[in-house]
Design a protein around this motif. Structure first.
Motif, short mmCIF file in Angstrom:
data_model
loop_
_atom_site.label_atom_id
_atom_site.label_comp_id
_atom_site.label_asym_id
_atom_site.label_seq_id
_atom_site.Cartn_x
_atom_site.Cartn_y
_atom_site.Cartn_z
N PRO A 293 0.82 -1.21 0.00
CA PRO A 293 0.00 0.00 0.00
C PRO A 293 0.86 1.27 0.00
O PRO A 293 2.06 1.20 0.26
CB PRO A 293 -0.78 -0.12 1.31
CG PRO A 293 0.14 -0.86 2.22
CD PRO A 293 0.88 -1.84 1.35
N PRO A 294 0.21 2.41 -0.25
CA PRO A 294 0.94 3.69 -0.20
C PRO A 294 1.09 4.16 1.24
O PRO A 294 0.57 3.54 2.17
CB PRO A 294 0.02 4.63 -0.99
CG PRO A 294 -1.35 4.09 -0.76
CD PRO A 294 -1.20 2.58 -0.65
N GLY A 295 1.77 5.29 1.39
CA GLY A 295 1.94 5.85 2.73
C GLY A 295 2.52 7.25 2.66
O GLY A 295 2.57 7.87 1.57
N TYR A 296 2.97 7.75 3.79
CA TYR A 296 3.48 9.12 3.85
C TYR A 296 4.84 9.16 4.54
O TYR A 296 5.08 8.43 5.50
CB TYR A 296 2.50 10.02 4.61
CG TYR A 296 1.20 10.21 3.86
CD1 TYR A 296 1.07 11.19 2.89
CD2 TYR A 296 0.11 9.37 4.11
CE1 TYR A 296 -0.11 11.34 2.18
CE2 TYR A 296 -1.08 9.52 3.41
CZ TYR A 296 -1.18 10.51 2.44
OH TYR A 296 -2.35 10.66 1.74
N VAL A 297 5.69 10.04 4.01
CA VAL A 297 7.01 10.26 4.58
C VAL A 297 7.06 11.68 5.15
O VAL A 297 6.65 12.63 4.48
CB VAL A 297 8.11 10.11 3.49
CG1 VAL A 297 9.48 10.43 4.07
CG2 VAL A 297 8.08 8.70 2.90
N THR B 203 0.53 2.50 4.81
CA THR B 203 1.65 2.10 5.66
C THR B 203 1.83 3.13 6.77
O THR B 203 1.35 4.26 6.67
CB THR B 203 2.95 2.03 4.83
OG1 THR B 203 3.19 3.30 4.24
CG2 THR B 203 2.84 0.98 3.73
N PRO B 204 2.54 2.78 7.84
CA PRO B 204 2.78 3.75 8.92
C PRO B 204 3.62 4.94 8.42
O PRO B 204 4.39 4.83 7.46
CB PRO B 204 3.56 2.94 9.97
CG PRO B 204 3.32 1.52 9.63
CD PRO B 204 3.11 1.46 8.15
N LEU B 205 3.46 6.06 9.12
CA LEU B 205 4.30 7.22 8.81
C LEU B 205 5.77 6.85 8.94
O LEU B 205 6.16 6.11 9.83
CB LEU B 205 4.01 8.37 9.78
CG LEU B 205 2.71 9.15 9.64
CD1 LEU B 205 2.66 10.24 10.72
CD2 LEU B 205 2.58 9.77 8.27
N ARG B 206 6.56 7.39 8.04
CA ARG B 206 8.01 7.18 8.11
C ARG B 206 8.70 8.54 8.22
O ARG B 206 8.31 9.48 7.50
CB ARG B 206 8.48 6.45 6.85
CG ARG B 206 9.97 6.17 6.83
CD ARG B 206 10.29 5.14 5.75
NE ARG B 206 10.05 5.62 4.39
CZ ARG B 206 10.96 6.26 3.66
NH1 ARG B 206 12.15 6.51 4.15
NH2 ARG B 206 10.67 6.65 2.42
N VAL B 207 9.65 8.67 9.11
CA VAL B 207 10.40 9.92 9.27
C VAL B 207 11.68 9.85 8.46
O VAL B 207 12.43 8.87 8.54
CB VAL B 207 10.72 10.18 10.76
CG1 VAL B 207 11.71 11.34 10.89
CG2 VAL B 207 9.44 10.51 11.52
N LEU B 208 11.91 10.89 7.67
CA LEU B 208 13.13 10.98 6.86
C LEU B 208 13.94 12.17 7.37
O LEU B 208 13.59 13.33 7.11
CB LEU B 208 12.77 11.19 5.38
CG LEU B 208 13.94 11.38 4.42
CD1 LEU B 208 14.78 10.10 4.34
CD2 LEU B 208 13.44 11.78 3.03
N PRO B 209 15.02 11.93 8.12
CA PRO B 209 15.80 13.06 8.66
C PRO B 209 16.66 13.72 7.57
O PRO B 209 17.38 13.03 6.84
CB PRO B 209 16.66 12.39 9.74
CG PRO B 209 16.78 10.97 9.32
CD PRO B 209 15.55 10.62 8.55
N LEU B 210 16.55 15.03 7.48
CA LEU B 210 17.32 15.80 6.50
C LEU B 210 18.37 16.65 7.21
O LEU B 210 18.19 17.02 8.38
CB LEU B 210 16.40 16.71 5.68
CG LEU B 210 15.23 16.06 4.96
CD1 LEU B 210 14.45 17.13 4.20
CD2 LEU B 210 15.70 14.97 4.01
N ASN C 94 2.94 15.47 -4.64
CA ASN C 94 3.42 14.20 -5.17
C ASN C 94 4.78 13.90 -4.52
O ASN C 94 5.22 14.61 -3.62
CB ASN C 94 3.53 14.26 -6.70
CG ASN C 94 4.35 15.45 -7.16
OD1 ASN C 94 5.44 15.69 -6.63
ND2 ASN C 94 3.84 16.20 -8.12
N ASP C 95 5.44 12.85 -5.02
CA ASP C 95 6.69 12.44 -4.39
C ASP C 95 7.93 13.01 -5.09
O ASP C 95 9.04 12.51 -4.89
CB ASP C 95 6.78 10.91 -4.33
CG ASP C 95 6.78 10.27 -5.71
OD1 ASP C 95 6.68 11.01 -6.71
OD2 ASP C 95 6.90 9.04 -5.78
N ALA C 96 7.77 14.04 -5.90
CA ALA C 96 8.91 14.61 -6.63
C ALA C 96 10.00 15.09 -5.67
O ALA C 96 11.20 15.03 -5.98
CB ALA C 96 8.45 15.77 -7.52
N LEU C 97 9.59 15.57 -4.49
CA LEU C 97 10.58 16.07 -3.53
C LEU C 97 11.52 14.96 -3.05
O LEU C 97 12.69 15.22 -2.75
CB LEU C 97 9.88 16.72 -2.34
CG LEU C 97 10.76 17.61 -1.46
CD1 LEU C 97 11.16 18.87 -2.23
CD2 LEU C 97 10.04 18.00 -0.18
#
Length: 566
Positions: A467-471, A513-520, A550-553
């Motif tokens: 499934p899709p999800g969010y970052v 899917t569960p939220l995922r954290v992406l550290p920048l 969208n996911d372009a970032l």
């Protein structure tokens, strides 16, 4: 019809050569307009008809027989920008009198929902008779609060626009964004006293951060009391430049340079450099705006919808300083003008265009309004209700569905006080969860532990999958490790499920899917904005969004290597 000659109720800015007096006069008139708007609103509609009747658009819609607002509504369908695009293309091809009797002298470029840029025609009539007067009135309010800066050139910092040369032409017409105009078009246009100062001028080759630093450097010895911009993110960016480049600032002030180079208006001042160095030595967090300008007493920026979510950051970099809203204005026209102390909403600018309101309902997906959608006039709106705005401007956008939603939060005299709520239907929804910017912002605010420091900048990126999800991409604070990253993901997930029941249901049924954290790395969003500029995006198009479309970032983050490596 010429507003200045046929309507004695409207101000004649030519009557005063004193800038400050002109702003106060325009403010006084705007306040009086709120009490008795009827005649001016009618005059505006007649002016729009005068601009349109003899044009190809006017003949096509039989505007020659239109005289009232009811006839105006029956003659013209509501349409989004795509409905105007064929007419604008004819203007760009050189055809005269397509939308307005007054010829376009330039086109203002802004982003469009279709992916194609929008080109908004700008005519001298529109600039002279509408926008200029509105800007004088709103600055009149700010000067009323802080007094007359002495001198203007070093007593304020205006980040709301910048003089920049025209770098792009489209079919022979100058094209630029509303925030980077080359200059005024006449005495009735907005021509502030700082118009020719070096800090106010820029060029398209200058990096965003360097532009902010240049303004700081050139105003470092000034008594800045007023700081004005549209989006609060620019003030946060200004503060970040100052905090990060304190040593460079000391060196530039000592040497009389900007970023190590000679620059018009930059003189050497060793004594000032010494004082700045002392301030720099007192703390380890870098210089603050109030270190440079201790008399800073008013900050002006948008403070509603997604801009309102910056409040904590804004307060952190300008603590205790009063805030007022900038006018609700866009490339297509001005909608509200502040006239009092309300922190986030202003009265409808009845003299800037003809405005209609379509009731906004839950479930509105943000698609175009029906061409015959029912609308009410400004005096018919209800306090507490939200509406989609349909506006008509003297630039040729008539009954234009701009896609913005406003809430009526009160009245100022006989005029509704409007607060911008955001774009209609702006949310992210893979499976019907309809995440809004407020959902995301509040979830992160609740999950980010105070012991970790101030909440950093972040954005939510939809990530397709099965499934899709969010970052959640976050500028990760130095010193926080993988444990905090996992805790933030769990906490934000829990908060988001509590704030959005649809999201909770989709998660319960494993459709997301569960939220995922992406550290920048620190400063990533500023670097991304620079990269977007290098790729050709106009300054007005580059905005921080709490949710991406969208996911372009994600691709940009990967290409630029901005992810924190452990």
């Amino acid at each position: 019809m010429n507003l200045h000659t046929s309507s004695p109720a409207l101000p004649k800015l030519h009557g005063s050569g004193d800038f400050f007096a002109r702003t106060q006069s325009a403010l006084t008139w705007q306040r009086a307009l709120c009490l008795n708007p009827g005649q001016v609103a009618d005059d505006v509609l007649q002016d729009l008809l005068d601009q349109a009747r003899s044009t190809a658009f006017g003949r096509q819609h039989h505007l020659g027989s239109v005289a009232t607002s009811g006839q105006w509504k029956r003659a013209l369908p509501i349409r989004a920008y795509e409905g105007f695009r064929p007419y604008v293309e004819r203007q760009l091809a050189g055809e005269p009198q397509v939308l307005t009797r007054s010829a376009p002298y330039a086109f203002l470029k802004t982003s469009g929902s279709s992916g194609l840029p929008k080109y908004v025609p700008s005519t001298r009539h529109w600039r002279d008779h509408y926008r200029g007067r509105g800007l004088y009135a709103q600055w009149g309010l700010y000067f009323e609060k802080v007094g007359r800066p002495r001198p203007f050139s070093s007593g304020l910092l205006d980040l709301s626009w910048e003089r920049a040369p025209v770098a792009v032409e489209h079919q022979g017409f100058p094209v630029y964004s509303i925030s980077r105009r080359p200059g005024a078009v006449g005495a009735e246009d907005w021509v502030p006293p700082w118009y020719d100062t070096p800090w106010f001028t820029g060029d398209d080759d200058e990096e965003y951060g360097d532009s902010l630093y240049r303004k700081l450097r050139l105003l470092v010895g000034g008594d800045v009391r007023l700081l004005v911009t549209l989006n609060p993110s620019k003030i946060v960016g200004l503060a970040e430049q100052l905090a990060a480049r304190g040593t460079e600032l000391v060196r530039d002030v000592h040497e009389g340079t900007v970023a190590g180079r000679a620059f018009q208006g930059a003189s050497a001042d060793p004594e000032l450099a010494r004082r700045i160095q002392l301030m720099l030595d007192r703390g380890d967090a870098g210089l603050r705006l109030t270190d440079l300008w201790p008399n800073l007493s008013l900050v002006v920026c948008w403070n509603s919808a997604s801009a309102g979510l910056y409040r904590d950051w804004l307060e952190n970099v300008t603590p205790g300083i009063p805030k007022l809203p900038f006018s609700t204005t866009g490339t297509e026209g001005i909608v509200t003008l502040p006239v009092d102390d309300h922190p986030s909403a202003g009265p409808l600018a009845v003299d800037q265009g003809w405005y209609e309101f379509a009731p906004y309902e839950d479930g509105d997906d943000g698609g175009p309004l029906a061409s015959d959608a029912e609308t009410v006039d400004f005096h018919e709106v209800e306090v507490g209700r939200s509406y989609r705005l349909v506006m008509s401007q003297a630039n040729g956008l008539y009954r234009y569905d701009i896609g913005d939603v406003y809430k009526v939060v009160g009245k100022v005299g006989a005029v509704p006080r409007l607060e911008f709520s955001g774009r209609a239907g702006f949310a992210s929804s893979f499976t019907g969860e309809k995440l809004t910017e407020t959902h995301i912002h509040d979830s992160l605010r609740l999950a980010f532990a105070p012991a970790w420091g101030a909440l950093p900048l972040f954005t939510c990126i939809p990530s397709w999958g099965t499934p899709p999800g969010y970052v959640i991409a976050v500028e990760w604070p130095e010193g926080l490790g993988a444990v905090a990253e996992a805790e933030l993901a769990v906490g934000a997930e829990r908060a988001l499920q509590r704030l959005n029941s649809e999201y909770a249901e989709k998660r319960r049924t494993d459709r997301l899917t569960p939220l995922r954290v992406l550290p920048l790395v620190a400063g990533s969003f500023g670097l991304i904005a620079e990269e977007q500029r290098r790729r050709g995006a106009a300054a007005m198009q580059i905005k921080h969004h709490w949710i991406q479309r969208n996911d372009a970032l994600l691709d940009i983050v990967t290409e630029m290597g901005l992810t924190v490596r452990r």
